[in-house]
Enzyme design. Structure first.
Site, PDB file in Angstrom:
ATOM      1  N   LEU A   8      96.988  57.790  25.856  1.00 26.10           N
ATOM      2  CA  LEU A   8      97.155  59.119  25.279  1.00 26.10           C
ATOM      3  C   LEU A   8      98.506  59.649  25.734  1.00 26.10           C
ATOM      4  O   LEU A   8      98.940  59.362  26.862  1.00 26.10           O
ATOM      5  CB  LEU A   8      96.054  60.078  25.749  1.00 26.10           C
ATOM      6  CG  LEU A   8      94.622  59.854  25.252  1.00 26.10           C
ATOM      7  CD1 LEU A   8      93.695  60.894  25.881  1.00 26.10           C
ATOM      8  CD2 LEU A   8      94.543  59.925  23.731  1.00 26.10           C
ATOM      9  N   ASP A   9      99.181  60.420  24.877  1.00 28.04           N
ATOM     10  CA  ASP A   9     100.430  61.051  25.286  1.00 28.04           C
ATOM     11  C   ASP A   9     100.179  61.952  26.495  1.00 28.04           C
ATOM     12  O   ASP A   9      99.066  62.460  26.691  1.00 28.04           O
ATOM     13  CB  ASP A   9     100.995  61.913  24.154  1.00 28.04           C
ATOM     14  CG  ASP A   9     101.512  61.086  22.990  1.00 28.04           C
ATOM     15  OD1 ASP A   9     101.674  59.864  23.160  1.00 28.04           O
ATOM     16  OD2 ASP A   9     101.755  61.675  21.920  1.00 28.04           O
ATOM     17  N   LYS A  10     101.221  62.182  27.243  1.00 22.94           N
ATOM     18  CA  LYS A  10     101.100  62.997  28.454  1.00 22.94           C
ATOM     19  C   LYS A  10     100.492  64.370  28.161  1.00 22.94           C
ATOM     20  O   LYS A  10      99.633  64.846  28.905  1.00 22.94           O
ATOM     21  CB  LYS A  10     102.481  63.164  29.099  1.00 22.94           C
ATOM     22  CG  LYS A  10     102.472  64.001  30.366  1.00 22.94           C
ATOM     23  CD  LYS A  10     103.859  64.086  30.979  1.00 22.94           C
ATOM     24  CE  LYS A  10     103.856  64.944  32.232  1.00 22.94           C
ATOM     25  NZ  LYS A  10     105.200  65.030  32.861  1.00 22.94           N
TER      26      LYS A  10
END
Length: 378
Positions: free
Chosen positions: A148-150
């Site tokens: 998942l993106d940050k």
């Protein structure tokens, strides 16, 4: 894997179900990484390595229940076992707070926004660095199988064994796993339910840090979306299901149709932020994951919204129960090559038209001699 591992005696291991179909050399990499490939090959050539009493080759594939005979020694000093990471009390507490499901094959976490999935330049705190908190002394270290993106929150699955890691990875790469995301977007899409079919590529000049729609050279990217509820014309709550897994896919697709995710300044610029008290953080959440389980059946897990997202939903008057009763989005029927080409041309035309309008709005005369046109902040 079950068996004994003594330094000066022949060792015997029973092949677990997780290792069904795995090559013999791969089995060593999973369970005895301190023994190098050269040693394993030598043992096989000299008949010291046996499966169910028979000589084995490194390329042989194992079957659950078989007994593997391993000679003593063979440890390569250059391939020592990885040491467990020392975690602080705060690290342990964070790891425990994220855990929402545990079984023999998987851990499911609710990743908070702002925490990276893996480390990188100037990124020292990340999910991967916390995984030792979930493993016992004699257990393998859990493994990430997707990302998942940050700044994206929500469901993150972690495999507990090498075998389950291989199993889940195939489900993600084969696109049989269903991932449902929630997002708040600026404005309201004219078409309330549909599919965004727009190829994506790395944007030149950004060092690969940013993606964009590229009809000519991009990789296929497809996202189904459904507007669940709207707050006038100001914002909409959207449910999303990606059918491909491109970098920043949901963020780029929504920005491309003119409705960036609230808080996503990277792709929406200043237009991605709402006025008033709505948080400026990213409003993209991996709400639900449905994936096959190694022992059969389905793993179906839902993650609660992070605080800032929940507050924004309340401020905008959205009713969370409206989505809970909705069916999971289903992929649209596969189109012919000609239909795909026609759709790509139509989308490209619409995208160019939107960009022309954007450029005109940026270059309106100010009425002052020598004045520079005002541009959107980037």
């Amino acid at each position: 894997m079950t068996g004994e591992q003594k330094d000066n005696e022949v060792r015997q291991f029973t092949v677990d179900a997780d290792d069904e179909g795995v090559r013999l050399d791969r089995w060593f990499k999973r369970h005895l990484p301190q023994i190098g490939f050269g040693t394993v090959s030598r043992w096989a050539r000299t008949g010291q390595l046996r499966v169910d009493g028979k000589r084995a080759k490194v390329e042989d594939r194992l079957t659950a229940g078989q007994v593997l005979r391993v000679p003593p020694g063979g440890e390569d000093s250059a391939r020592t076992q990885r040491k467990r990471r020392e975690l602080t009390a705060d690290d342990e507490a964070l790891a425990e707070s994220m855990l929402i499901h545990r079984d023999k094959a998987a851990l499911v976490l609710n990743k908070p926004p702002g925490l990276a999935t893996q480390g990188g330049t100037k990124t020292n705190k990340h999910v991967d660095g916390l995984l030792d908190a979930y493993a016992g002394e004699d257990e393998p270290r859990p493994r990430l199988v997707h990302r998942l993106d940050k700044d994206t929150s929500g469901v993150l699955l972690v495999a507990r064994t090498p075998g389950s890691a291989a199993f889940f990875s195939k489900r993600f790469s084969g696109r049989s796993a269903k991932k449902i995301y929630w997002a708040l977007v600026v404005g309201v899409p004219e078409v309330l339910e549909g599919t965004i079919d727009a190829p994506l590529a790395k944007q030149p000049g950004t060092g690969g840090e940013k993606m964009h729609v590229d009809m000519e050279n991009g990789q296929p990217a497809k996202t189904a979306y459904r507007v669940v509820e709207r707050a006038g014309n100001k914002a909409a709550w959207v449910e999303l299901q990606p059918f491909t897994g491109r970098t920043h896919q949901l963020r780029v697709h929504l920005a491309a149709i003119g409705h960036p995710i609230v808080g996503d300044g990277k792709y929406g610029g200043q237009d991605a932020f709402l006025t008033g008290s709505v948080s400026r953080k990213m409003h993209l959440h991996a709400r639900r994951l449905i994936i096959d389980a190694p022992k059969g059946g389905k793993l179906d897990v839902t993650a609660e919204l992070p605080e800032h997202f929940a507050q924004s939903m309340e401020q905008l008057g959205f009713d969370i129960s409206l989505s809970e009763a909705a069916p999971v989005l289903t992929p649209p029927p596969e189109r012919s090559r000609a239909e795909k080409k026609q759709a790509a041309k139509a989308h490209a035309k619409q995208y160019r038209k939107a960009r022309r309008g954007e450029r005109r709005s940026r270059t309106k005369p100010t009425g002052k001699p020598g004045a520079k046109p005002k541009g959107r902040r980037k």
